[in-house]
Motif scaffolding. Structure first.
Motif, mmCIF file in Angstrom:
data_model
loop_
_atom_site.group_PDB
_atom_site.id
_atom_site.type_symbol
_atom_site.label_atom_id
_atom_site.label_comp_id
_atom_site.label_asym_id
_atom_site.label_seq_id
_atom_site.Cartn_x
_atom_site.Cartn_y
_atom_site.Cartn_z
ATOM 1 N N CYS A 194 7.994 3.153 -8.160
ATOM 2 C CA CYS A 194 8.639 1.985 -7.553
ATOM 3 C C CYS A 194 8.457 0.731 -8.387
ATOM 4 O O CYS A 194 7.370 0.446 -8.888
ATOM 5 N N LEU A 195 9.549 -0.028 -8.521
ATOM 6 C CA LEU A 195 9.529 -1.338 -9.152
ATOM 7 C C LEU A 195 9.926 -2.366 -8.101
ATOM 8 O O LEU A 195 10.862 -2.139 -7.327
ATOM 9 N N VAL A 196 9.192 -3.485 -8.046
ATOM 10 C CA VAL A 196 9.518 -4.564 -7.117
ATOM 11 C C VAL A 196 10.049 -5.756 -7.905
ATOM 12 O O VAL A 196 9.423 -6.216 -8.860
ATOM 13 N N ASP B 231 0.826 -1.215 0.000
ATOM 14 C CA ASP B 231 0.000 0.000 0.000
ATOM 15 C C ASP B 231 0.858 1.262 0.000
ATOM 16 O O ASP B 231 0.493 2.275 -0.608
ATOM 17 N N GLU B 232 1.995 1.178 0.672
ATOM 18 C CA GLU B 232 2.853 2.367 0.818
ATOM 19 C C GLU B 232 3.478 2.792 -0.503
ATOM 20 O O GLU B 232 3.785 3.978 -0.698
ATOM 21 N N ILE B 233 3.690 1.877 -1.432
ATOM 22 C CA ILE B 233 4.388 2.222 -2.677
ATOM 23 C C ILE B 233 3.427 2.521 -3.831
ATOM 24 O O ILE B 233 3.874 2.768 -4.951
ATOM 25 N N GLU B 234 2.120 2.482 -3.568
ATOM 26 C CA GLU B 234 1.154 2.688 -4.649
ATOM 27 C C GLU B 234 1.344 4.020 -5.371
ATOM 28 O O GLU B 234 1.143 4.111 -6.578
ATOM 29 N N ASP B 235 1.704 5.058 -4.627
ATOM 30 C CA ASP B 235 1.880 6.383 -5.234
ATOM 31 C C ASP B 235 3.357 6.729 -5.436
ATOM 32 O O ASP B 235 3.720 7.902 -5.567
#
Length: 302
Positions: free
Chosen positions: A53-55, A46-50
């Motif tokens: 970022c690539l995982v 949820d923290e990286i939605e905005d």
């Protein structure tokens, strides 16, 4: 400059969420971020939605301190500066990334690292370690400084460090299989190639560990293993024991002033660290079964 933040992740706790929130607050906005995830429950999703970022998911068995970080850099060959953070290092303010990046305006700087402050709740031993190793004055060292500062010249920490792509490529990148200290390995190589290393005291993170005495022993065993396998670093820059003596003297002074009752624990703790380090230096004489029991990085011995 084109920058890329790279964070290896394994079973993170709330500190990673705090780090991600701090990245979003940086003066440099929308910084590209790569999370190399070798084991999590996507707690950070949820923290990286905005975020930009690539995982990248990898098998935990394939993680290596140097090789995994090099994989991250290889994914972004167009970037000029790679910024590495660990999942438990929290940027201290909104200027941290800007302050570590700006030192690369000096074209001779190959790598840089920031100042680490103790986490809230850090014990006196963890606090002293941060205050001793991370002073409040910045500097830039070149290979000539080894005559004065010895092993300290090649010091670096990937808990918060940045590397110039050109310099990283010049030394062949991070070592593919090292037990730890991939940061010192690369820094030493860069110094020998006439790059400089910068310490940026105004680029700050909160990062510390309340290690038990047994954990300290295991960590220093691993450090000894690294220096045994990369003996050229000690031969060129000097032995780590010299810096260790300064550390102990500084620690005694701090405890005498703040909590003299802990002096006996300190002596035992530091004796175990020294024993661990010396055993690591002699690791070739120790069976692999025992090494797996006394090493913090057990996977390295598989």
């Amino acid at each position: 400059m084109k920058i890329q933040i790279i964070i290896p992740v394994y079973k993170p706790d709330n500190k990673l969420l705090m780090l991600l929130r701090q990245i979003k607050k940086q003066m440099i906005k929308n910084i590209p971020l790569l999370i190399i995830d070798s084991g999590s429950n996507d707690e950070y999703r949820d923290e990286i939605e905005d975020m930009n970022c690539l995982v990248k998911k990898i098998d935990a068995k394939t993680f290596n301190h140097g090789g995994t970080r090099q994989m991250g850099a290889d994914m972004f060959p167009d970037k000029e500066i790679y910024i590495y953070l660990t999942q438990d290092a929290i940027l201290a303010d909104e200027y941290a990334i800007n302050n570590i990046v700006k030192v690369f305006e000096n074209n001779n700087v190959g790598c840089a690292y920031g100042r680490q402050l103790p986490h809230k709740g850090a014990n006196i031993f963890a606090t002293h370690a941060r205050l001793f190793n991370y002073k409040n004055e910045s500097y830039i060292y070149s290979v000539e400084d080894k005559e004065k500062y010895g092993m300290k010249t090649a010091f670096n920490s990937n808990s918060f460090a940045a590397y110039r792509r050109k310099a990283l490529k010049d030394v062949g990148g991070f070592p593919i299989n090292t037990i730890l200290s991939e940061d010192m390995y690369v820094t030493a190589k860069m110094l020998l190639k006439n790059w400089s290393v910068a310490y940026c005291a105004d680029a700050k993170v909160y990062h510390s560990h309340n290690y038990t005495i047994w954990q300290e022993f295991k960590r220093y065993f691993d450090i000894g293993v690294f220096h045994a396998k990369e003996a050229w670093i000690r031969e060129i820059f000097g032995k780590a024991e010299g810096e260790g003596k300064k550390f102990v003297i500084s620690e005694i002074k701090m405890l005498v002033k703040n909590n003299p009752l802990l002096l006996f624990e300190m002596l035992f703790r530091d004796s175990m660290k020294f024993l661990g380090y010396r055993l690591g230096i002699k690791e070739k004489l120790i069976t692999k079964k025992i090494k797996r029991k006394i090493s913090m990085n057990v996977k390295y011995w598989r």
